[in-house]
Design a protein around this motif. Structure first.
Motif, PDB file in Angstrom:
ATOM      1  N   SER A 176      -5.537  -0.639  -2.109  1.00 13.25           N
ATOM      2  CA  SER A 176      -4.857  -1.885  -2.448  1.00 13.25           C
ATOM      3  C   SER A 176      -4.301  -2.509  -1.169  1.00 13.25           C
ATOM      4  N   LEU A 177      -4.206  -3.824  -1.153  1.00 14.32           N
ATOM      5  CA  LEU A 177      -3.582  -4.486  -0.008  1.00 14.32           C
ATOM      6  C   LEU A 177      -2.137  -4.034   0.181  1.00 14.32           C
ATOM      7  N   PHE A 178      -1.470  -3.684  -0.901  1.00 14.84           N
ATOM      8  CA  PHE A 178      -0.094  -3.198  -0.801  1.00 14.84           C
ATOM      9  C   PHE A 178       0.000  -1.923   0.030  1.00 14.84           C
ATOM     10  N   MET A 179      -1.083  -1.157   0.085  1.00 11.52           N
ATOM     11  CA  MET A 179      -1.033   0.126   0.771  1.00 11.52           C
ATOM     12  C   MET A 179      -0.996  -0.011   2.288  1.00 11.52           C
ATOM     13  N   PHE A 180      -1.514  -1.112   2.832  1.00 11.00           N
ATOM     14  CA  PHE A 180      -1.527  -1.260   4.285  1.00 11.00           C
ATOM     15  C   PHE A 180      -0.118  -1.208   4.879  1.00 11.00           C
ATOM     16  N   PRO A 181       0.825  -2.028   4.396  1.00 12.46           N
ATOM     17  CA  PRO A 181       2.167  -1.920   4.981  1.00 12.46           C
ATOM     18  C   PRO A 181       2.872  -0.600   4.650  1.00 12.46           C
ATOM     19  N   ILE A 182       2.521  -0.010   3.522  1.00  9.27           N
ATOM     20  CA  ILE A 182       3.132   1.280   3.184  1.00  9.27           C
ATOM     21  C   ILE A 182       2.662   2.346   4.172  1.00  9.27           C
ATOM     22  N   TYR A 183       1.359   2.418   4.413  1.00  7.77           N
ATOM     23  CA  TYR A 183       0.858   3.365   5.415  1.00  7.77           C
ATOM     24  C   TYR A 183       1.303   2.967   6.815  1.00  7.77           C
ATOM     25  N   GLY A 184       1.292   1.674   7.087  1.00  8.25           N
ATOM     26  CA  GLY A 184       1.704   1.193   8.409  1.00  8.25           C
ATOM     27  C   GLY A 184       3.132   1.563   8.753  1.00  8.25           C
ATOM     28  N   ALA A 185       3.976   1.657   7.735  1.00 15.61           N
ATOM     29  CA  ALA A 185       5.384   2.007   7.958  1.00 15.61           C
ATOM     30  C   ALA A 185       5.543   3.395   8.574  1.00 15.61           C
ATOM     31  N   ILE A 191       7.284  11.168   3.791  1.00 15.34           N
ATOM     32  CA  ILE A 191       6.197  10.465   3.105  1.00 15.34           C
ATOM     33  C   ILE A 191       6.451  10.436   1.604  1.00 15.34           C
ATOM     34  N   PHE A 192       6.873  11.555   1.037  1.00 15.52           N
ATOM     35  CA  PHE A 192       7.217  11.562  -0.389  1.00 15.52           C
ATOM     36  C   PHE A 192       8.312  10.537  -0.686  1.00 15.52           C
ATOM     37  N   SER A 193       9.322  10.486   0.162  1.00 16.74           N
ATOM     38  CA  SER A 193      10.422   9.538  -0.041  1.00 16.74           C
ATOM     39  C   SER A 193       9.931   8.097   0.037  1.00 16.74           C
ATOM     40  N   ALA A 194       9.111   7.805   1.049  1.00 13.74           N
ATOM     41  CA  ALA A 194       8.579   6.446   1.205  1.00 13.74           C
ATOM     42  C   ALA A 194       7.672   6.076   0.034  1.00 13.74           C
ATOM     43  N   GLU A 195       6.867   7.039  -0.428  1.00 12.01           N
ATOM     44  CA  GLU A 195       5.984   6.783  -1.563  1.00 12.01           C
ATOM     45  C   GLU A 195       6.802   6.487  -2.819  1.00 12.01           C
ATOM     46  N   GLY A 255       6.872   2.825  -4.292  1.00  9.84           N
ATOM     47  CA  GLY A 255       6.290   2.817  -5.634  1.00  9.84           C
ATOM     48  C   GLY A 255       7.261   2.282  -6.669  1.00  9.84           C
ATOM     49  N   ARG A 256       8.509   2.690  -6.562  1.00 13.64           N
ATOM     50  CA  ARG A 256       9.533   2.205  -7.505  1.00 13.64           C
ATOM     51  C   ARG A 256       9.733   0.696  -7.353  1.00 13.64           C
ATOM     52  N   PHE A 257       9.770   0.233  -6.107  1.00 20.56           N
ATOM     53  CA  PHE A 257       9.911  -1.200  -5.834  1.00 20.56           C
ATOM     54  C   PHE A 257       8.766  -1.986  -6.477  1.00 20.56           C
ATOM     55  N   LEU A 258       7.537  -1.519  -6.260  1.00 23.16           N
ATOM     56  CA  LEU A 258       6.367  -2.208  -6.823  1.00 23.16           C
ATOM     57  C   LEU A 258       6.293  -2.041  -8.340  1.00 23.16           C
ATOM     58  N   GLN A 259       6.686  -0.873  -8.837  1.00 24.89           N
ATOM     59  CA  GLN A 259       6.647  -0.601 -10.279  1.00 24.89           C
ATOM     60  C   GLN A 259       7.563  -1.569 -11.033  1.00 24.89           C
ATOM     61  N   ARG A 260       8.726  -1.841 -10.487  1.00 25.29           N
ATOM     62  CA  ARG A 260       9.673  -2.766 -11.131  1.00 25.29           C
ATOM     63  C   ARG A 260       9.116  -4.178 -11.236  1.00 25.29           C
ATOM     64  N   ARG A 261       8.162  -4.499 -10.386  1.00 23.80           N
ATOM     65  CA  ARG A 261       7.537  -5.811 -10.397  1.00 23.80           C
ATOM     66  C   ARG A 261       6.179  -5.805 -11.092  1.00 23.80           C
ATOM     67  N   GLY A 262       5.815  -4.658 -11.661  1.00 24.10           N
ATOM     68  CA  GLY A 262       4.528  -4.535 -12.337  1.00 24.10           C
ATOM     69  C   GLY A 262       3.347  -4.587 -11.390  1.00 24.10           C
ATOM     70  N   GLN A 263       3.557  -4.164 -10.110  1.00 26.58           N
ATOM     71  CA  GLN A 263       2.505  -4.268  -9.105  1.00 26.58           C
ATOM     72  C   GLN A 263       2.153  -2.947  -8.435  1.00 26.58           C
ATOM     73  N   CYS A 264       2.626  -1.845  -8.961  1.00 29.57           N
ATOM     74  CA  CYS A 264       2.351  -0.551  -8.335  1.00 29.57           C
ATOM     75  C   CYS A 264       0.878  -0.195  -8.527  1.00 29.57           C
ATOM     76  N   ARG A 277       8.293  10.921 -12.061  1.00 26.60           N
ATOM     77  CA  ARG A 277       8.410   9.538 -12.549  1.00 26.60           C
ATOM     78  C   ARG A 277       7.129   8.727 -12.337  1.00 26.60           C
ATOM     79  N   ARG A 278       5.997   9.386 -12.398  1.00 25.80           N
ATOM     80  CA  ARG A 278       4.680   8.764 -12.249  1.00 25.80           C
ATOM     81  C   ARG A 278       4.450   8.168 -10.858  1.00 25.80           C
ATOM     82  N   LEU A 279       5.360   8.423  -9.915  1.00 24.57           N
ATOM     83  CA  LEU A 279       5.298   7.776  -8.608  1.00 24.57           C
ATOM     84  C   LEU A 279       4.854   8.680  -7.477  1.00 24.57           C
ATOM     85  N   ILE A 280       5.152   9.968  -7.569  1.00 27.33           N
ATOM     86  CA  ILE A 280       4.665  10.900  -6.554  1.00 27.33           C
ATOM     87  C   ILE A 280       4.084  12.122  -7.246  1.00 27.33           C
TER      88      ILE A 280
END
Length: 146
Positions: free
Chosen positions: A40-49, A76-80, A84-93, A105-108
């Motif tokens: 996903s395009l969302f993953m680039f900044p997540i990995y980039g971080a 990495i678990f914490s960042a994921e 993930g929680r941030f995106l999940q709240r917006r329906g974009q995870c 919580r379905r996130l990690i």
């Protein structure tokens, strides 16, 4: 700042490529003939971080690789989880680990710990590239004397 930007791009691209490789291998396991991998395009900044781990890499440079790997894995678990929680709240995870019994919580997925351990050490190499550990700290490599 220039190094941070370069490291951000390197980590983002490496993360994307690893994710595509892993999802392609999962397609192989399911015997899908196209072996299609995805991300996903969302993953680039997540990995980039991961480039933000640089100060931590320097701080941990005197520790055994196993300790460093464990710390990076936890980061990495914490960042994921946070991203993930941030995106999940917006329906974009782009991921949902609800089918895994090892999910939080379905996130990690806790069963990904070995992968994140290794990937954390890989990102350390990328971020600290061109440097080696001497006396517990990272220093620029010296060219061999003639």
């Amino acid at each position: 700042m220039k190094k941070l930007s370069k490291d951000f791009v390197k980590c983002g691209v490496i993360g994307w490529c690893l994710e595509i490789l892993v999802t392609s291998l999962e397609a192989f396991r399911r015997r899908e003939p196209t072996l299609t991998g995805h991300t996903s395009l969302f993953m680039f900044p997540i990995y980039g971080a991961a480039c933000l781990l640089r100060p931590l890499c320097i701080l941990l440079s005197g520790f055994h690789w196993a300790v460093r790997g464990l710390v990076y894995m936890l980061c990495i678990f914490s960042a994921e989880f946070v991203s993930g929680r941030f995106l999940q709240r917006r329906g974009q995870c782009p991921w949902c680990y609800s089918r895994s019994g090892w999910n939080v919580r379905r996130l990690i997925r806790l069963d990904y710990a070995p992968a994140w351990f290794c990937i954390g050490l890989l990102f350390e190499r990328v971020i600290m590239g061109g440097r080696e550990k001497n006396g517990g700290e990272f220093r620029k490599r010296q060219a061999p004397s003639p």
